[in-house]
Design a protein around this motif. Structure first.
Motif, mmCIF file in Angstrom:
data_model
loop_
_atom_site.group_PDB
_atom_site.id
_atom_site.type_symbol
_atom_site.label_atom_id
_atom_site.label_comp_id
_atom_site.label_asym_id
_atom_site.label_seq_id
_atom_site.Cartn_x
_atom_site.Cartn_y
_atom_site.Cartn_z
ATOM 1 N N LEU A 121 0.815 -1.215 0.000
ATOM 2 C CA LEU A 121 0.000 0.000 0.000
ATOM 3 C C LEU A 121 0.850 1.268 0.000
ATOM 4 O O LEU A 121 0.320 2.366 -0.121
ATOM 5 C CB LEU A 121 -0.953 -0.013 1.210
ATOM 6 N N HIS A 122 2.142 1.112 0.175
ATOM 7 C CA HIS A 122 3.120 2.204 0.088
ATOM 8 C C HIS A 122 2.911 3.299 1.130
ATOM 9 O O HIS A 122 3.207 4.474 0.866
ATOM 10 C CB HIS A 122 3.163 2.783 -1.332
ATOM 11 N N PHE A 123 2.412 2.922 2.313
ATOM 12 C CA PHE A 123 2.368 3.878 3.418
ATOM 13 C C PHE A 123 3.796 4.066 3.915
ATOM 14 O O PHE A 123 4.616 3.146 3.851
ATOM 15 C CB PHE A 123 1.479 3.371 4.558
ATOM 16 N N THR A 124 4.104 5.241 4.393
ATOM 17 C CA THR A 124 5.440 5.501 4.931
ATOM 18 C C THR A 124 5.438 5.576 6.456
ATOM 19 O O THR A 124 6.495 5.613 7.068
ATOM 20 C CB THR A 124 6.022 6.813 4.364
ATOM 21 N N ARG A 125 4.234 5.591 7.042
ATOM 22 C CA ARG A 125 4.096 5.682 8.493
ATOM 23 C C ARG A 125 2.823 4.953 8.905
ATOM 24 O O ARG A 125 1.784 5.076 8.249
ATOM 25 C CB ARG A 125 4.024 7.152 8.903
ATOM 26 N N LEU A 126 2.911 4.201 9.981
ATOM 27 C CA LEU A 126 1.759 3.518 10.556
ATOM 28 C C LEU A 126 1.776 3.731 12.067
ATOM 29 O O LEU A 126 2.858 3.866 12.664
ATOM 30 C CB LEU A 126 1.794 2.022 10.244
ATOM 31 N N ILE A 127 0.596 3.764 12.661
ATOM 32 C CA ILE A 127 0.501 3.952 14.102
ATOM 33 C C ILE A 127 -0.373 2.855 14.702
ATOM 34 O O ILE A 127 -1.061 2.133 13.991
ATOM 35 C CB ILE A 127 -0.098 5.336 14.481
ATOM 36 N N SER A 128 -0.331 2.776 16.019
ATOM 37 C CA SER A 128 -1.334 2.046 16.798
ATOM 38 C C SER A 128 -1.754 2.969 17.923
ATOM 39 O O SER A 128 -0.903 3.581 18.583
ATOM 40 C CB SER A 128 -0.778 0.735 17.351
ATOM 41 N N MET A 129 -3.064 3.089 18.105
ATOM 42 C CA MET A 129 -3.639 3.890 19.192
ATOM 43 C C MET A 129 -4.080 2.911 20.267
ATOM 44 O O MET A 129 -4.902 2.032 19.997
ATOM 45 C CB MET A 129 -4.834 4.698 18.701
ATOM 46 N N ILE A 130 -3.534 3.062 21.463
ATOM 47 C CA ILE A 130 -3.760 2.065 22.503
ATOM 48 C C ILE A 130 -4.211 2.756 23.778
ATOM 49 O O ILE A 130 -3.497 3.629 24.307
ATOM 50 C CB ILE A 130 -2.464 1.254 22.769
ATOM 51 N N TYR A 131 -5.371 2.357 24.272
ATOM 52 C CA TYR A 131 -5.855 2.852 25.561
ATOM 53 C C TYR A 131 -4.815 2.481 26.613
ATOM 54 O O TYR A 131 -4.371 1.331 26.680
ATOM 55 C CB TYR A 131 -7.233 2.242 25.836
ATOM 56 N N LYS A 132 -4.401 3.455 27.400
ATOM 57 C CA LYS A 132 -3.234 3.315 28.273
ATOM 58 C C LYS A 132 -3.187 2.022 29.102
ATOM 59 O O LYS A 132 -2.127 1.401 29.197
ATOM 60 C CB LYS A 132 -3.113 4.538 29.186
ATOM 61 N N PRO A 133 -4.288 1.550 29.698
ATOM 62 C CA PRO A 133 -4.182 0.320 30.489
ATOM 63 C C PRO A 133 -3.998 -0.977 29.687
ATOM 64 O O PRO A 133 -3.771 -2.033 30.260
ATOM 65 C CB PRO A 133 -5.519 0.258 31.251
ATOM 66 N N ASN A 134 -4.078 -0.913 28.363
ATOM 67 C CA ASN A 134 -4.064 -2.114 27.528
ATOM 68 C C ASN A 134 -2.630 -2.603 27.281
ATOM 69 O O ASN A 134 -2.080 -2.477 26.191
ATOM 70 C CB ASN A 134 -4.788 -1.816 26.208
ATOM 71 N N THR A 135 -2.033 -3.189 28.298
ATOM 72 C CA THR A 135 -0.645 -3.650 28.178
ATOM 73 C C THR A 135 -0.448 -4.757 27.138
ATOM 74 O O THR A 135 0.602 -4.769 26.484
ATOM 75 C CB THR A 135 -0.071 -4.072 29.546
ATOM 76 N N PRO A 136 -1.412 -5.676 26.915
ATOM 77 C CA PRO A 136 -1.177 -6.656 25.838
ATOM 78 C C PRO A 136 -1.006 -6.000 24.465
ATOM 79 O O PRO A 136 -0.143 -6.409 23.683
ATOM 80 C CB PRO A 136 -2.433 -7.541 25.887
ATOM 81 N N SER A 137 -1.786 -4.958 24.173
ATOM 82 C CA SER A 137 -1.633 -4.279 22.879
ATOM 83 C C SER A 137 -0.337 -3.478 22.815
ATOM 84 O O SER A 137 0.251 -3.345 21.734
ATOM 85 C CB SER A 137 -2.829 -3.380 22.601
ATOM 86 N N ILE A 138 0.100 -2.957 23.926
ATOM 87 C CA ILE A 138 1.404 -2.275 23.951
ATOM 88 C C ILE A 138 2.500 -3.267 23.567
ATOM 89 O O ILE A 138 3.380 -2.956 22.763
ATOM 90 C CB ILE A 138 1.670 -1.646 25.337
ATOM 91 N N ARG A 139 2.430 -4.470 24.114
ATOM 92 C CA ARG A 139 3.442 -5.495 23.787
ATOM 93 C C ARG A 139 3.394 -5.857 22.300
ATOM 94 O O ARG A 139 4.440 -6.039 21.668
ATOM 95 C CB ARG A 139 3.252 -6.733 24.662
ATOM 96 N N VAL A 140 2.186 -5.964 21.718
ATOM 97 C CA VAL A 140 2.073 -6.268 20.286
ATOM 98 C C VAL A 140 2.717 -5.141 19.469
ATOM 99 O O VAL A 140 3.486 -5.403 18.544
ATOM 100 C CB VAL A 140 0.605 -6.492 19.871
#
Length: 168
Positions: A121-140
């Protein structure tokens, strides 16, 4: 329509027939712990339509994740547009059926989505928005090479922004 595969999973575009499977996530208060609430069937219909529109407009959205060997639905993962402080960003997001947690599927498809986003898709930047208490998603996010960028407010909730660029 298949989008891509990982070692154990195939990802395909969502369709209206996926509502029942999505409700296995949306109706589960534990699976939806880091969302403001569970979702109704009406909200699931809206979710599917949002993704169908994203496929047309952006060439991506959340995709259905199924086991390659059996076709069993395990969750959804993909790249969706989000507004962060007034700026459109492309986010890697994922939600899985609780019985499939702890098997590494989220990391596997998040890494696959990152590669697909950069290479196809030729994106140059990607993010993840993570609700602060969600430590499993932070690890991912960290496992896919993202780094903490900042904290922002999203719907009155402290939300962490993790990001990665093609230069990483």
């Amino acid at each position: 329509m298949n989008v891509f595969e990982t070692d154990r999973l195939k990802l395909r575009q969502m369709n209206v027939d996926d509502k029942e499977n999505l409700m296995r996530i949306f109706a589960d208060p534990i699976a939806m712990e880091y969302y403001p609430s569970t979702y109704s069937e009406e909200k699931a219909d809206q979710w599917i339509q949002w993704n169908l529109n994203n496929y047309k407009e952006h060439g991506c959205g959340l995709w259905i994740c199924e086991l390659k060997d059996s076709g069993i639905f395990v969750g959804q993962c993909g790249i969706v547009p989000q507004l962060v402080e007034g700026i459109k960003e492309m986010e890697i997001g994922y939600l899985f059926v609780r019985e499939h947690w702890g098997k590494g599927y989220a990391t596997e498809v998040a890494i696959g989505s990152k590669s697909h986003g950069f290479e196809k898709l030729h994106f140059t930047r990607l993010i993840s928005m993570i609700y602060k208490p969600n430590t499993p998603s932070i690890r991912v996010a960290e496992r896919m090479g993202m780094q903490y960028e900042k904290t922002t407010d999203r719907n009155g909730r402290e939300t962490l922004i993790y990001s990665i660029t093609t230069e990483c």
